[in-house]
Design a protein around this motif. Structure first.
Motif, short mmCIF file in Angstrom:
data_model
loop_
_atom_site.label_atom_id
_atom_site.label_comp_id
_atom_site.label_asym_id
_atom_site.label_seq_id
_atom_site.Cartn_x
_atom_site.Cartn_y
_atom_site.Cartn_z
N GLN A 127 9.28 -0.49 -2.07
CA GLN A 127 9.54 0.95 -2.28
C GLN A 127 10.97 1.35 -1.92
N SER A 148 4.31 -0.80 -9.45
CA SER A 148 3.62 -0.95 -8.17
C SER A 148 3.87 -2.34 -7.61
N ASN A 169 -1.84 -3.31 -8.93
CA ASN A 169 -2.35 -3.88 -7.69
C ASN A 169 -3.84 -4.19 -7.85
N ASN A 207 -4.69 3.32 -13.19
CA ASN A 207 -3.30 3.02 -13.53
C ASN A 207 -2.83 3.82 -14.76
N THR A 235 4.84 8.60 -3.52
CA THR A 235 4.15 7.53 -4.22
C THR A 235 5.00 7.07 -5.40
N GLY A 264 4.61 4.46 -9.41
CA GLY A 264 3.72 3.94 -10.44
C GLY A 264 4.06 4.37 -11.85
#
Length: 559
Positions: free
Chosen positions: A53, A92, A114, A414, A499, A501
């Motif tokens: 990240q 991710s 993931n 996702n 977050t 993604g």
């Protein structure tokens, strides 16, 4: 009797033959040097570092707080890609690590998240989960992992294969997937951290039957215990002007605290927060990872002979801290200041044990991260949250209305919708028409910016934009039937913490630093992709590229 001309001809023939013999001898003498002349002199050790990240702009934001021997050393003497991106989504950890090391996107390597919905079994699966293995170093199931769901080889695999398995590959991370996927299918060992009561490093029967003596000794020491201490800022917190206030409503609060502020008194919070597992959401998790990586460097004698070894290190605490506190927090800033110190410590030991000019390092991230949407909204920036439950309810109501049954929906994960193809056949529905109608429906939902069908992903070759990014993440065997993208700065997440993604740029842009033997100092603003790292390292090492590689070497970075 031969004429003078004949004698001259024969003399020339003998002289030419003599020169030919000398040339052959010379060629044989030079032959051992040819590989170095043609392919370069490979390093004795490659160290691959993935910072979980890490946004690209953390380098510039926190630059004034970095010392001279960590990030600044690598950038000052190495090569910086200033326009480096993930070319797929979802962004991710599992897909990120797989793509760094395979040189391929999820469309090729198959690690599409993931976790993802497995269409064959109808169950959710984990990217590194493997129930056929047993845990090593623990009685729990925390070691039941392997890379079996990754469908192609890694650069670490190719290194091992090139040298007839004589290269050593060791992978280390707090997260199991951060070690398993970089290590590849042939790693000598992959180790990850189990929190809880013991705080031990563990592995899987995929790699070994029992932990090596040095790992057992490390686990028995106070290596993890010494980090059960207060988390104070590394520097005067009043100088942390590059981040927001210490106490904001955009940060998570650890059980036992009344506010998300320094100091975080870990000894007081220990029992209520998973004991050693608490270290994950502090920079001490990265320090412990460095401790263990340095022990592996020493005990496995990495980089001690002419056959190249590989040490893969993934720093996971940056991700935990970012998810908990958000990218604009003092905690994130402090974590990167301390990571810089850990990198300096790692480089110093590499200098001492391998030699300053005998190793090569790359540093990148597995994805970026967005600002906390609630914070952005309070600043007047369009941002907010997608209500996943409301989305699902709205979609099932539509399926009932349009097709007579909500059972067509199998799963949403996702940002993908999975449909029941057996039911479609029974109802004599055309999948392409069903996909298109559902896509048109979803596009009308709040905060959805683009929607694509599986048929579009299979039949159209997208070359730019969000569609191309989604297509690189679309695996025909594993991905869903409809793919959707939220508006920028919108997330299906809690109102605290950051977050990732999405295919948006804040999730795709990450750093890439190349440093050490074989690397030409400099930088580029030319776009480079995460899939370029593996072929760049393979070219540096003179080995075959991973079997699914789609990226290209960053030629300007190589000497």
């Amino acid at each position: 009797m031969k004429t003078p001309l004949s004698r001259l001809v024969w003399a020339f023939i003998f002289m030419a033959a003599g020169l030919s013999v000398q040339a052959q001898v010379s060629i044989r003498q030079r032959a051992p040097e040819a590989p170095a002349e043609v392919f370069g002199d490979p390093p004795r050790l490659v160290v691959g570092i993935v910072v979980d990240q890490m946004r690209y702009d953390y380098l510039s934001r926190f630059w004034a707080h970095f010392g001279e021997d960590g990030f600044k050393r690598m950038i000052g003497s190495g090569f910086l890609s200033r326009n480096h991106h993930f070319n797929y989504a979802p962004t991710s950890t599992g897909p990120g690590h797989a793509s760094v090391y395979t040189g391929a996107p999820p469309a090729v390597h198959g690690v599409i998240g993931n976790n993802w919905f497995d269409k064959a079994s109808g169950q959710d699966v984990y990217c590194a989960g493997d129930s056929t293995t047993t845990s090593v170093g623990t009685s729990s199931d925390a070691g039941q992992h392997s890379p079996h769901r990754m469908m192609v080889t890694t650069v670490t695999d190719q290194l091992r294969l090139h040298h007839q398995m004589r290269s050593k590959v060791i992978a280390v991370s707090l997260k199991d997937r951060g070690a398993v996927l970089p290590g590849g299918h042939t790693a000598n060992a992959a180790y990850w951290f189990e929190g809880g009561e013991k705080g031990h490093w563990i592995s899987s029967s995929f790699y070994m039957e029992q932990l090596p003596a040095w790992v057992q000794k490390f686990n028995a020491s106070d290596a993890a215990e010494k980090y059960r201490r207060n988390w104070e800022p590394a520097e005067d917190i009043n100088t942390y002007l590059e981040s927001g206030p210490d106490n904001t409503p955009y940060e998570g609060i650890i059980d036992g605290e009344v506010a998300p502020v320094f100091p975080h008194k870990l000894p007081d919070l220990w029992e209520a927060n998973g004991r050693f597992g608490l270290l994950r959401i502090t920079p001490y998790g990265n320090s412990l990872t460095t401790d263990f990586a340095l022990e592996a460097l020493k005990e496995e004698a990495l980089g001690k002979d002419e056959i190249t070894d590989f040490l893969a290190v993934s720093y996971s605490s940056t991700d935990y801290v970012g998810h908990w506190y958000g990218v604009n927090s003092k905690e994130v800033q402090d974590t990167y200041i301390r990571l810089d110190q850990d990198l300096a410590r790692l480089l110093k030991e590499l200098d001492r044990r391998v030699g300053k000019d005998a190793y090569t390092v790359f540093l990148t991230a597995d994805h970026g991260a967005g600002e906390v949407p609630a914070y952005l909204a309070d600043q007047g920036v369009p941002a907010g949250y997608l209500d996943g439950a409301a989305f699902r309810e709205q979609l099932t109501e539509y399926l009932q209305y349009a097709f007579g049954t909500p059972e067509l929906l199998r799963n949403i994960s996702n940002n993908q919708v999975f449909l029941d193809h057996d039911l479609m056949r029974n109802l004599e529905l055309d999948p392409e028409i069903v996909e298109r109608r559902i896509a048109e429906e979803i596009l009308g939902y709040d905060h959805i910016v683009e929607v694509y069908t599986a048929h579009q992903m299979r039949s159209t070759d997208y070359v730019e934009g969000l569609a191309a990014t989604l297509q690189n993440g679309y695996n025909q065997r594993r991905s869903g039937d409809i793919l959707f993208v939220t508006d920028p700065q919108y997330a299906n997440y809690s109102r605290t913490g950051s977050t990732h993604g999405t295919p948006h740029i804040y999730d795709t842009q990450v750093p890439l630093i190349l440093y050490g033997q074989g690397i030409r100092p400099g930088s580029t603003t030319r776009r480079t992709d995460i899939t370029d790292i593996a072929p760049t390292m393979a070219t540096l090492l003179g080995i075959a590229w991973p079997t699914g590689t789609t990226g290209q070497p960053i030629g300007e970075a190589l000497r």
